[in-house]
Design an enzyme around this catalytic site. Sequence first.
Site, PDB file in Angstrom:
ATOM      1  N   ASP A 126      -3.736  -4.974  -4.871  1.00 55.41           N
ATOM      2  CA  ASP A 126      -3.028  -3.735  -4.574  1.00 55.41           C
ATOM      3  C   ASP A 126      -2.666  -3.023  -5.852  1.00 55.41           C
ATOM      4  OD1 ASP A 126      -1.459  -1.734  -3.553  1.00 55.41           O
ATOM      5  OD2 ASP A 126       0.078  -3.037  -2.726  1.00 55.41           O
ATOM      6  N   GLU A 144       1.945   5.733  -6.291  1.00 56.47           N
ATOM      7  CA  GLU A 144       1.910   5.555  -4.834  1.00 56.47           C
ATOM      8  C   GLU A 144       2.995   4.583  -4.401  1.00 56.47           C
ATOM      9  OE1 GLU A 144       0.730   3.487  -1.037  1.00 56.47           O
ATOM     10  OE2 GLU A 144       1.124   2.662  -3.022  1.00 56.47           O
ATOM     11  N   HIS A 204       2.636  -7.519  -3.715  1.00 52.86           N
ATOM     12  CA  HIS A 204       3.699  -6.970  -4.583  1.00 52.86           C
ATOM     13  C   HIS A 204       4.386  -8.018  -5.454  1.00 52.86           C
ATOM     14  CE1 HIS A 204       4.346  -2.933  -2.213  1.00 52.86           C
ATOM     15  NE2 HIS A 204       3.087  -3.130  -2.584  1.00 52.86           N
TER      16      HIS A 204
END
Length: 701
Positions: free
Chosen positions: A353, A390, A504
Site C-alpha cells: 500500500d 492519499e 499500514h
Amino acid sequence: MAILAKPSCTLLFILTVSVIVVYTTIRSRLSHPTANPAAVKNLYYRNAFLSFSSEYTVAAYLHHLTLQPHLAGTPAAINTALYVKAQFEAHGLETRFSNYSTLLSYPKHSSVSAQFSNDTIISLPLAEPNVPQNGVVMPYHAYSPSGTAYGKAVFLNYGREQDYRALSANGVEVRGCVGIVRRGCGLSRYEVVENAAAYGVAAVLMYTEGGPLSDINNSFRGGVERGTVMKGFGDPLTPGWAGISGGEKLDPSDPRVTQRFPSIPSLPVAEAVAESILSSLEGPIVPYEWRDNLNGRIRRVGPGPTMLNFDYEGEQKLATIHNVFGVIRGSEEPDRIVLLGNHRDAWTYGAVDPNSGTATLLDIARRYARLLRLGWKPRRTIVLCSWDAEEFGMIGSTEWVEQNLVNLGSKSVAYLNVDCAVQGPGFFARATPQLDDLLVEVTKKVKDPDLNNVILYERWRSAKKGINQIQRLSGIDSDFAPFLQNAGVPSIDLYYGSDFPVYHTVYDSYNWMTNFGDPSFQRHIAVTGVWGLLALHLADDPVLPFNYLSYAAELLEYKTLLNNLLEGRISLHPIDAAIKEFTAAANKTEEDSKELRENENVDESLVLRKRMLNDRLMLAERGFLDSDGLQGRPWCKHLIYGPHGDTGSKVEFFPGIIDATSQSTRLDEEERQAAIRHEIWRVARAIQRAACALKGELTRG
Ligand SMILES: *[C@@H]1O[C@H](CO)[C@@H](O)[C@H](O)[C@H]1NC(C)=O
Ligand SMILES: *[C@@H]1O[C@H](CO)[C@@H](O)[C@H](O)[C@H]1NC(C)=O
C-alpha cells in the site's frame, strides 16, 4: 505445346479458382467488423502490450520505491516523486508536476500506561518491535487532536451504535473512560472516534485483529495500523477548491476545518497490547453477539478496574505535496481523456500500500512506450497519475479534481484506479456498471497468475459464485472517490487480495511482498495486464466500450432492495418512472452503438456521429451528481454511489435515501416519511438527468 495445353489449362483453372477463393475470403474478412484495418491494428497492439510483461522490471520498480519510508510531506516522499517523474521521462512521456500546499498532521509524542488491579503500572509499548525503524513514523492517527485522559478502560467492540446500546443494556457507563475498539464492520476511524465522543468517552485506543496470514508469521502481530481520522476527503483548509500555494486557505481554527476532525484524541495500538488490557477487565460478560472472532482471553467489558493514562501530542502543519503525471497525447481526439491513477505516499515502506500499484503504473508506462515505438498512436489522450497524500484523506487527487473540475467533467472518459495492486491472492474489481462488460471482456484476455492455462476471468468467476462478481464504488477508501463521487467520472478500482496482515504497519515492506504477497510477481503482471488493456480499449475504441443496460439493471435491483427495506410502505413510483426512462435511453444508445461499431472506420462521414454518441456515453454518469450533495457531506455529490451515515448498514447504493431511513428515527413518523420521500425524489431526478444525457436531447413538453 499442344501436349502441354491440357494440364496447363487445368492448372490455370485451379489457380483462378484459388485466387477467387482467397480474394473473397480476404474481402469478407475485411468487411467483417473485427477485421477492419483499425480493429486489426488495435488487436495487434493489445497482444503486444500483453507480451511485454517482465516480472523482473516490476520487482525492480517496487524495490526502488520502497527503499525508504515515504510519508507525504517528508523529503523521502519528494524522492519518490522525482523517481516516478524520471521513469516517465525515460520512457519518453510528457511529464508534469502538480504541487499543492496542504494541511498534514504528524505525531510528536505518545504514551499510554496501564495501572492494573494489583497496582502495577506498566508503560505500554506503542512502537513496533524488532524492526529497524529508520525514518518510520511512530504509530498515530493523522488529525487526532492532542490530549490527555485518565480513566477506566472499557471495551467498545467495533464502536457501532448497537455496541453502545448493548453496553448500556448491561448497565455499563462509558463516560470518562478510555475506550478500546477493534477495527472492522466498515466504520471509518473518524466514525469510530466520533461515536465514542458522543457517548462521553475521553480517548480511544484502536487495534486491528490479525488476518489469516499473521498466523504464518507471528512477528507481524506486533504491527500497528496507522491511519487518518479526518472526515471526508481533500485538504481541510480548502474545502471545495484547490489548495494551491498562495491561494485562499481557511484558518486552521475555523469550525469548517475543525468539524472534520474528531473531538477526542485516539491512538492505534498493537493487538497484543489491546489484549493485555482487555483480558484484565472485570464487569459484565462480553455480549454474546460480540464473540465471533473475538480472542478467548477477552471475557468482560469493564469498565476497569484497569486504569489507563493516555497522552498524545501531534502537530498540524502546511506541507507541499506532489502529484506527478505522464501524458500520452491522443492523435485523433486529444481532448478526450482516459486517466489511470495510483497514489505514491505510504505510511511506512508501502510495498503493498500503495507501491505495488505504483510499480504496476510504471510498468504500464514502459509497455506503452514500447507500443509507441511500434507505431501506436492512441486515439484519445492517456494520463498516468501518481497521487500524493492519499493516506491523509485522498488529498492529492481531490485537490487536482477540484482544480480541473470543468475539464474533467466535460472531457474525461473514465478514471481507472489501482491502490494496493497486490495484497494477496484473488482478483477483485469495483466499477460503475456501464464498464462491467468491458471488465469482463478484458479479464478474458489475461492469464491467471496462480494457475497455469487458466484465464483470469474463469478463476474470478468461479471464486465469486453466487455473489456479485463486480463490486461498486460507494466507499471513500481510495482516489476514485473524488473522480466518481465529486466529478461523476465513470470509474474502476482493481486489486489482488482481500486484505493483508501488515496493512499500514512497518512490516509492509519489499520483503513481505517477496515472501508472502507475490513472490513471483505474477499477480503484479496480471494487474498490469487488466489495467493496461482497459485503458487501451477506452483510448482506442472508436465507439466507447460502455453499456448502460447493466446500469439500468443495477438500478432496478436497487429499487427492489429498497422496496423490501421500506417494506413497501413508501411509494417508489418516482424512481420507477425514472428507471423506465433510463432503460429506454440505454436501449436506444446500445442500438446506436451497435450500428456505429459495425460501421467502424468505413464511412468518413460517421466521425461526427460517433463523437456525438461518445459524448452521450461519456456524460451520462454526470447526471447522477446533485449540486447540494449528500446531507452533511456536500462534497459527495453522487446520489447512486457514496458513503452513507448509517454506520451499521452495508447497503451500497442510494446513500441519501438510506440515511433518511435510519437517521430520521428521531423525527416523528410524518417528518420521517417526508424526509425519505424527498430523498426518493432527488434520486429519481438524478436518474432522469442521466437518462436525458444518455439520450443526448433536450426535454420536450
Ligand atoms: C513541484 O515540486 C517539485 C519538487 O520539489 C519541483 O521540482 C517542481 O518544480 C515543482 N513544480 C511546480 C510546478 O511547482
Ligand atoms: C517473518 O517475517 C519477518 C519479517 O519480514 C522475517 O524476517 C521472518 O523470516 C519471517 N518468518 C517466517 C517464519 O517466515
